[in-house]
Design an enzyme around this catalytic site. Structure first.
Site, PDB file in Angstrom:
ATOM      1  N   ASP A   1       0.853  -1.205   0.000  1.00 38.92           N
ATOM      2  CA  ASP A   1       0.000   0.000   0.000  1.00 38.92           C
ATOM      3  C   ASP A   1       0.883   1.247   0.000  1.00 38.92           C
ATOM      4  OD1 ASP A   1      -1.937   1.925   0.434  1.00 38.92           O
ATOM      5  OD2 ASP A   1      -2.122   1.478   2.586  1.00 38.92           O
TER       6      ASP A   1
ATOM      7  N   ASP B   1      -3.944   4.016   2.753  1.00 34.30           N
ATOM      8  CA  ASP B   1      -5.391   3.833   2.957  1.00 34.30           C
ATOM      9  C   ASP B   1      -5.718   2.398   3.356  1.00 34.30           C
ATOM     10  OD1 ASP B   1      -4.957   2.515   0.583  1.00 34.30           O
ATOM     11  OD2 ASP B   1      -6.547   3.531  -0.538  1.00 34.30           O
TER      12      ASP B   1
ATOM     13  N   ASP C   1      -1.943  -1.107  -3.820  1.00 36.97           N
ATOM     14  CA  ASP C   1      -2.214  -0.335  -5.026  1.00 36.97           C
ATOM     15  C   ASP C   1      -1.054  -0.469  -6.018  1.00 36.97           C
ATOM     16  OD1 ASP C   1      -0.282   1.434  -3.853  1.00 36.97           O
ATOM     17  OD2 ASP C   1      -1.905   2.203  -2.577  1.00 36.97           O
TER      18      ASP C   1
ATOM     19  N   ASP D   1     -10.155 -15.211 -16.653  1.00 33.97           N
ATOM     20  CA  ASP D   1     -11.002 -15.643 -15.544  1.00 33.97           C
ATOM     21  C   ASP D   1     -12.180 -16.478 -16.072  1.00 33.97           C
ATOM     22  OD1 ASP D   1     -11.602 -15.298 -12.650  1.00 33.97           O
ATOM     23  OD2 ASP D   1     -13.439 -14.395 -13.404  1.00 33.97           O
TER      24      ASP D   1
ATOM     25  N   GLU E   1      -7.913 -19.817 -16.751  1.00 35.27           N
ATOM     26  CA  GLU E   1      -8.430 -20.409 -15.514  1.00 35.27           C
ATOM     27  C   GLU E   1      -9.647 -21.203 -15.959  1.00 35.27           C
ATOM     28  OE1 GLU E   1     -10.796 -19.733 -11.406  1.00 35.27           O
ATOM     29  OE2 GLU E   1     -11.292 -18.706 -13.238  1.00 35.27           O
TER      30      GLU E   1
HETATM   31  C1  BGC Z   1     -11.590 -15.919  -9.616  1.00 39.13           C
HETATM   32  C2  BGC Z   1     -12.348 -15.715  -8.352  1.00 39.13           C
HETATM   33  C3  BGC Z   1     -13.651 -15.032  -8.687  1.00 39.13           C
HETATM   34  C4  BGC Z   1     -14.422 -15.781  -9.761  1.00 39.13           C
HETATM   35  C5  BGC Z   1     -15.494 -14.948 -10.358  1.00 39.13           C
HETATM   36  C6  BGC Z   1     -12.500 -16.839 -10.351  1.00 39.13           C
HETATM   37  O1  BGC Z   1     -12.313 -18.054 -10.578  1.00 39.13           O
HETATM   38  O2  BGC Z   1     -10.323 -16.463  -9.448  1.00 39.13           O
HETATM   39  O3  BGC Z   1     -11.602 -14.994  -7.420  1.00 39.13           O
HETATM   40  O4  BGC Z   1     -14.441 -14.962  -7.532  1.00 39.13           O
HETATM   41  O5  BGC Z   1     -13.601 -16.164 -10.811  1.00 39.13           O
HETATM   42  O6  BGC Z   1     -14.949 -13.969 -11.186  1.00 39.13           O
HETATM   43 MG    MG Z   2      -3.494   2.212  -1.084  1.00 40.89          MG
END
Ligand code: BGC
Ligand code: MG
Length: 555
Positions: A31, A35, A39, A212, A276
């Site tokens: 960070d 905050d 970031d 994703d 993924e």
């Molecule tokens: C990501 C998760 C996310 C999900 C929905 C995935 O597999 O790694 O962190 O909650 O997709 O986007």
């Molecule tokens: Mg920050």
């Protein structure tokens, strides 16, 4: 997929084939502004740490504009940085800094769903059923006499029905949280938009994408029922692995990647994508990989392997066989932001840590690309005792399961929580670190040869020096580059194929219940997760330990 793809002549564009990629969970890495939230400037400030650790690339989790209901996997603007993480200028600065240090940068892309705060979804809600605006998502009429029942029996991965009803009576699909409406990938406007988003980030210099839910974008025509729900006790998602779900791994999803690959290939310097993806078998997963689709998919079977030689051996053999078929080395991963950290999975406490250290040496000796999750190099365990009111995972209220315990901000140094996460050592952090993490910080472990951090640093250096294949000049001839050696029951023993004239690396992992004698023919030990016992001129590898040996060059 090309069956038995021809060996690939390696160039630097193939960096991803043997890379070590470090997953930065941006919110919890560093960070810069106090905050309590990590970031992009924080990432930039710690790039020298990553270079010195010895990784090749970073994968940044989503930092786009987002209401942060699902940790940023709910994107409201795919072309901007959320103010909590910085600005586009901070992104440019960070990627420039990474490239200057020889580090590549992969970003997450979330194409299966947007945030409900995305302007497309706001427009869809404002528009009538049947409109072009609604067709960018999956709106349907309900079942029952009044349409009061969801359109089908699909369940959200986060628990409960995958449908939410809007005031005019239609329902929309969300495989995850209701704030994450699924996009309609049969709509050409959706496809065109994401191709532009890819170009937007490629133009900014990203070296690749982590896709994703890469298996989820296409749903079976007609959205048929699964035919089983949690009414019979177990979540629907558990059917994955025993058959195909109508919302996952549909054949037409591959058309999307066949359109994406030429975009990646039109940029210089080896831009790549890793899926993924979850599929019912390693063979179905392999279909995502190939010269006309994606470069890699995460091999989650390795993460799921139990602590036994048979379990690891089976996963490794399957993965290597698939590598040969698709012509690309596999990936290895032990932890990520969705899973309980492996120290804890392997037993927690001293046993878990011992095993995690051994697993790291196993993983880093294997041919292919390795994904590390931030903090694993510190041997961090899962934080199991977070107060419920601090947990932010949207799945928690519905399933009682939360992924917050692997997302606690990293300890960098100092004597007080959050251990250097913020700009001046103190300050807030969005999740509290346990006081035991004082001894696990980067500063506390640096220079201590027994520490897990120094084990990773040394292993990453040795990996570069001794596992030239498949990156070496002969790599193309042997995409697998591993041969199993004879060993006692419960022991994994293999040699990496060395280019002619180079010394070879041997890795031994003792998953049996007793110390084992090390065959002198394996060469000289160069690293061990636990000290080897030297006895009467012989060597013993302790229980739950791994070691690497270097054999002199042959021929
Ligand atoms: C990501 C998760 C996310 C999900 C929905 C995935 O597999 O790694 O962190 O909650 O997709 O986007
Ligand atoms: Mg920050």
């Amino acid at each position: 997929m090309t069956p038995s793809a021809p060996p690939h002549p390696r160039t630097d564009d193939d960096w991803w084939r043997s890379a070590v990629v470090y997953q930065v969970y941006v919110r919890s890495f560093a960070d810069s502004d106090g905050d309590g939230i990590g970031d992009l400037r924080g990432v930039r400030s710690r790039l020298p740490y990553l270079r010195d650790l010895g990784v090749d690339a970073l994968w940044l989790t989503p930092f786009y504009r987002s209401p942060m209901i699902d940790g940023g996997y709910d994107v409201a603007d795919y072309r901007d940085v959320d103010p909590m993480f910085g600005t586009l200028a901070d992104f440019d600065d960070m990627i420039g800094g990474a490239h200057a240090l020889g580090l590549r940068v992969i970003v997450d892309i979330v194409p299966n769903h947007s945030s409900s705060a995305h302007p497309w979804f706001t427009a869809a809600l404002a528009a009538a059923p049947g409109s072009a605006e609604r067709d960018r998502y999956l709106f349907r009429a309900g079942r029952g006499t009044e349409g009061e029942l969801p359109p089908n029996d699909w369940e959200s991965i986060f628990g409960g029905p995958a449908w939410t009803r809007v005031p005019d009576g239609q329902w929309y699909l969300h495989l995850f949280d209701p704030s994450q409406p699924d996009l309609n990938w049969r709509n050409p406007a959706v496809r065109a938009e994401f191709e532009e988003i890819l170009r937007f980030w490629l133009d900014r210099g990203v070296d690749g994408f982590r896709i994703d839910v890469a298996h989820g974008m296409i749903k079976a025509e007609g959205l048929p029922d699964v035919g089983r729900t949690s009414a019979d006790g177990r979540p629907q998602i558990e059917l994955l692995g025993r058959g195909r779900l109508p919302y996952f791994d549909q054949d037409e999803v591959h058309d999307i990647y066949r359109a994406w690959r030429p975009i990646l290939d039109s940029y210089p310097d080896g831009r790549m994508a890793v899926a993924e993806a979850w599929a019912e078998s390693p063979q179905r997963l392999a279909r995502y990989i190939g010269p006309d689709e994606l470069h890699q998919a995460f091999n989650f079977d390795f993460m799921d392997a139990t602590w036994s030689a048979d379990s690891f051996r089976k996963v490794i053999d399957t993965a290597l066989a698939e590598s040969t078929i698709v012509g690309a080395p596999t990936t290895w991963v032990l932890s990520n932001h969705d899973r309980q950290r492996h120290v804890t999975r392997y037993g927690d406490g001293p046993v878990g840590l011992r095993r995690a250290r051994a697993a790291a040496l196993l993983m880093l000796a294997l041919p292919g690309c390795v994904y590390l999750y931030q903090g694993e190099e510190l041997g961090l365990p899962e934080v199991l005792d977070l107060p419920d009111e601090l947990r932010q995972d949207p799945a928690f209220p519905r399933t009682g399961q939360s992924r917050d315990g692997c997302r606690v901000p990293l300890p960098w140094g100092g004597g007080l929580p959050p251990y250097g996460f913020g700009p001046d050592g103190g300050g807030p952090a969005w999740l509290p670190a346990p006081t035991t993490w004082r001894a696990l910080s980067v500063a506390a472990q640096t220079g201590d040869p027994e520490s897990t951090l120094e084990l990773y640093r040394a292993a990453l250096r040795l990996r570069r020096e001794h596992t030239a294949l498949p990156g070496g000049p002969d790599g193309a001839a042997d995409p697998v580059g591993l041969s199993w050696l004879e060993s006692e029951p419960g022991v994994l023993a293999f040699a990496r194929t060395a280019p002619a004239g180079a010394p070879g690396l041997v890795c031994l992992v003792n998953l049996s219940g007793a110390p084992v004698t090390v065959d002198g023919g394996h060469g000289e030990p160069v690293i061990a997760s636990q000290a080897l016992d030297e006895r009467d001129g012989g060597r013993m590898l302790p229980v739950d330990a791994a070691a690497w040996f270097v054999r002199p060059a042959t021929g």
